[in-house]
Design a protein around this motif. Structure first.
Motif, PDB file in Angstrom:
ATOM      1  N   HIS A 234       3.393   4.263   9.614  1.00 19.51           N
ATOM      2  CA  HIS A 234       2.239   3.403   9.846  1.00 19.51           C
ATOM      3  C   HIS A 234       1.406   3.207   8.580  1.00 19.51           C
ATOM      4  O   HIS A 234       0.886   2.135   8.328  1.00 19.51           O
ATOM      5  CB  HIS A 234       1.354   3.985  10.965  1.00 19.51           C
ATOM      6  N   ARG A 235       1.313   4.275   7.809  1.00 20.94           N
ATOM      7  CA  ARG A 235       0.550   4.201   6.566  1.00 20.94           C
ATOM      8  C   ARG A 235       1.170   3.145   5.628  1.00 20.94           C
ATOM      9  O   ARG A 235       0.463   2.349   5.024  1.00 20.94           O
ATOM     10  CB  ARG A 235       0.589   5.578   5.916  1.00 20.94           C
ATOM     11  N   ILE A 236       2.499   3.162   5.528  1.00 21.12           N
ATOM     12  CA  ILE A 236       3.182   2.206   4.660  1.00 21.12           C
ATOM     13  C   ILE A 236       2.914   0.777   5.131  1.00 21.12           C
ATOM     14  O   ILE A 236       2.623  -0.114   4.335  1.00 21.12           O
ATOM     15  CB  ILE A 236       4.703   2.499   4.617  1.00 21.12           C
ATOM     16  N   LEU A 237       2.970   0.568   6.446  1.00 29.87           N
ATOM     17  CA  LEU A 237       2.725  -0.780   6.973  1.00 29.87           C
ATOM     18  C   LEU A 237       1.301  -1.250   6.685  1.00 29.87           C
ATOM     19  O   LEU A 237       1.068  -2.403   6.350  1.00 29.87           O
ATOM     20  CB  LEU A 237       2.999  -0.813   8.478  1.00 29.87           C
TER      21      LEU A 237
ATOM     22  N   VAL B 267      -5.486  10.015  -6.551  1.00 30.02           N
ATOM     23  CA  VAL B 267      -5.143   9.771  -7.944  1.00 30.02           C
ATOM     24  C   VAL B 267      -5.022  11.128  -8.625  1.00 30.02           C
ATOM     25  O   VAL B 267      -5.907  11.962  -8.531  1.00 30.02           O
ATOM     26  CB  VAL B 267      -6.241   8.933  -8.641  1.00 30.02           C
ATOM     27  N   ILE B 268      -3.889  11.350  -9.252  1.00 31.26           N
ATOM     28  CA  ILE B 268      -3.690  12.630  -9.910  1.00 31.26           C
ATOM     29  C   ILE B 268      -3.693  12.406 -11.412  1.00 31.26           C
ATOM     30  O   ILE B 268      -2.900  11.651 -11.923  1.00 31.26           O
ATOM     31  CB  ILE B 268      -2.347  13.247  -9.479  1.00 31.26           C
ATOM     32  N   ASP B 269      -4.617  13.004 -12.130  1.00 29.19           N
ATOM     33  CA  ASP B 269      -4.531  12.933 -13.578  1.00 29.19           C
ATOM     34  C   ASP B 269      -4.976  14.260 -14.165  1.00 29.19           C
ATOM     35  O   ASP B 269      -5.265  15.206 -13.444  1.00 29.19           O
ATOM     36  CB  ASP B 269      -5.309  11.745 -14.136  1.00 29.19           C
ATOM     37  N   ASP B 270      -4.988  14.333 -15.491  1.00 31.79           N
ATOM     38  CA  ASP B 270      -5.249  15.604 -16.154  1.00 31.79           C
ATOM     39  C   ASP B 270      -6.626  16.164 -15.847  1.00 31.79           C
ATOM     40  O   ASP B 270      -6.819  17.360 -15.775  1.00 31.79           O
ATOM     41  CB  ASP B 270      -5.132  15.429 -17.670  1.00 31.79           C
TER      42      ASP B 270
ATOM     43  N   ASP C 194      -3.324   7.721   1.809  1.00 29.35           N
ATOM     44  CA  ASP C 194      -2.561   6.478   1.852  1.00 29.35           C
ATOM     45  C   ASP C 194      -1.790   6.175   0.576  1.00 29.35           C
ATOM     46  O   ASP C 194      -0.686   5.675   0.621  1.00 29.35           O
ATOM     47  CB  ASP C 194      -3.495   5.290   2.142  1.00 29.35           C
ATOM     48  N   ILE C 195      -2.390   6.451  -0.558  1.00 30.29           N
ATOM     49  CA  ILE C 195      -1.755   6.057  -1.810  1.00 30.29           C
ATOM     50  C   ILE C 195      -1.642   7.258  -2.747  1.00 30.29           C
ATOM     51  O   ILE C 195      -2.613   7.954  -2.995  1.00 30.29           O
ATOM     52  CB  ILE C 195      -2.560   4.926  -2.496  1.00 30.29           C
ATOM     53  N   HIS C 196      -0.424   7.497  -3.226  1.00 34.42           N
ATOM     54  CA  HIS C 196      -0.186   8.586  -4.176  1.00 34.42           C
ATOM     55  C   HIS C 196       0.222   7.954  -5.500  1.00 34.42           C
ATOM     56  O   HIS C 196       1.175   7.209  -5.564  1.00 34.42           O
ATOM     57  CB  HIS C 196       0.950   9.491  -3.684  1.00 34.42           C
ATOM     58  N   LEU C 197      -0.515   8.265  -6.544  1.00 31.91           N
ATOM     59  CA  LEU C 197      -0.239   7.633  -7.821  1.00 31.91           C
ATOM     60  C   LEU C 197      -0.289   8.660  -8.939  1.00 31.91           C
ATOM     61  O   LEU C 197      -1.271   9.379  -9.083  1.00 31.91           O
ATOM     62  CB  LEU C 197      -1.293   6.541  -8.056  1.00 31.91           C
ATOM     63  N   LEU C 198       0.796   8.730  -9.711  1.00 28.61           N
ATOM     64  CA  LEU C 198       0.847   9.655 -10.835  1.00 28.61           C
ATOM     65  C   LEU C 198       0.431   8.904 -12.090  1.00 28.61           C
ATOM     66  O   LEU C 198       1.017   7.892 -12.434  1.00 28.61           O
ATOM     67  CB  LEU C 198       2.272  10.200 -10.994  1.00 28.61           C
TER      68      LEU C 198
ATOM     69  N   LEU D   3       4.046   3.298  -3.378  1.00 29.64           N
ATOM     70  CA  LEU D   3       2.705   3.893  -3.459  1.00 29.64           C
ATOM     71  C   LEU D   3       2.496   5.014  -2.443  1.00 29.64           C
ATOM     72  O   LEU D   3       1.637   5.858  -2.628  1.00 29.64           O
ATOM     73  CB  LEU D   3       1.640   2.819  -3.233  1.00 29.64           C
ATOM     74  N   SER D   4       3.277   4.988  -1.381  1.00 23.76           N
ATOM     75  CA  SER D   4       3.085   5.983  -0.321  1.00 23.76           C
ATOM     76  C   SER D   4       3.902   7.244  -0.549  1.00 23.76           C
ATOM     77  O   SER D   4       3.746   8.227   0.178  1.00 23.76           O
ATOM     78  CB  SER D   4       3.472   5.387   1.026  1.00 23.76           C
ATOM     79  N   ARG D   5       4.794   7.193  -1.517  1.00 27.03           N
ATOM     80  CA  ARG D   5       5.657   8.357  -1.743  1.00 27.03           C
ATOM     81  C   ARG D   5       4.852   9.529  -2.248  1.00 27.03           C
ATOM     82  O   ARG D   5       4.122   9.425  -3.220  1.00 27.03           O
ATOM     83  CB  ARG D   5       6.754   8.024  -2.761  1.00 27.03           C
ATOM     84  N   LYS D   6       5.041  10.631  -1.612  1.00 28.69           N
ATOM     85  CA  LYS D   6       4.324  11.831  -2.052  1.00 28.69           C
ATOM     86  C   LYS D   6       4.887  12.313  -3.362  1.00 28.69           C
ATOM     87  O   LYS D   6       6.087  12.298  -3.588  1.00 28.69           O
ATOM     88  CB  LYS D   6       4.468  12.930  -1.005  1.00 28.69           C
TER      89      LYS D   6
END
Ligand SMILES: [Zn+2]
Length: 167
Positions: free
Chosen positions: A133-136, A2-5, A47-51, A162-165
């Motif tokens: 595999h991560r996406i699956l 999780v990326i936040d300020d 596994d999960i990248h979230l802006l 969600l998997s997109r860097k």
């Protein structure tokens, strides 16, 4: 990740890259040097990248209430039960994140149109086998949360997103 300020990490030295309200003044070179400090193989294991966007205090107060935590909790508990049941005969595995490639083959079956969607995304985004595999695995979890035994295109599309860097 999780990326936040405030917590996990910023996208650039000034911290405003990706922020709708503030302008980032970093040069492309500064951003490259900054993000280059995180290794690709490490990012590939997340596994999960979230802006997330910075919220003002009044927004936190006035925001419409989302789904009740208790309802979400129930759905997560149910998805956990589904996974415990799925892996009850498998050794050393009790949730989707622990799936090895043979489990993925067995439990993450896709129909033809979903398979095409995944292959197109992998090509377009230049993803690794690990990312595939991560996406699956993430898609399997989203389908479990939806209480569906088969992963459909909607589950898969969400997992790809969600998997997109981000960097
Ligand atoms: Zn910046």
């Amino acid at each position: 990740m999780v990326i936040d300020d405030n917590k996990a990490m910023k996208l650039c030295p000034c911290g405003f890259l990706g922020d709708h309200r503030n302008r980032c003044n970093c040069t492309e070179r500064e951003i490259k040097r900054y993000t280059g400090k995180i290794s690709g193989p490490l990012l590939d294991r997340i596994d999960i990248h979230l802006l997330t966007q910075h919220l003002e205090f009044r927004e936190l107060n006035s925001r419409e209430r989302g789904e009740e935590s208790a309802v979400i909790r129930k759905r997560v508990d149910r998805a956990r039960e589904i996974q415990l049941d799925r892996y009850r005969d498998s050794k050393n595995i009790h949730c989707n994140a622990h799936m090895a490639s043979n489990h993925i083959e067995k439990y993450c079956k896709l129909d033809i149109s979903s398979k095409n969607l995944l292959h197109r995304s992998v090509d377009r985004l230049g993803l690794s086998a690990r990312a595939y595999h991560r996406i699956l695995k993430v898609a399997r979890t989203i389908a479990d949360l939806d209480q569906k035994s088969v992963i459909d295109k909607k589950h898969l599309a969400e997992a790809i997103q969600l998997s997109r860097k981000i960097i």
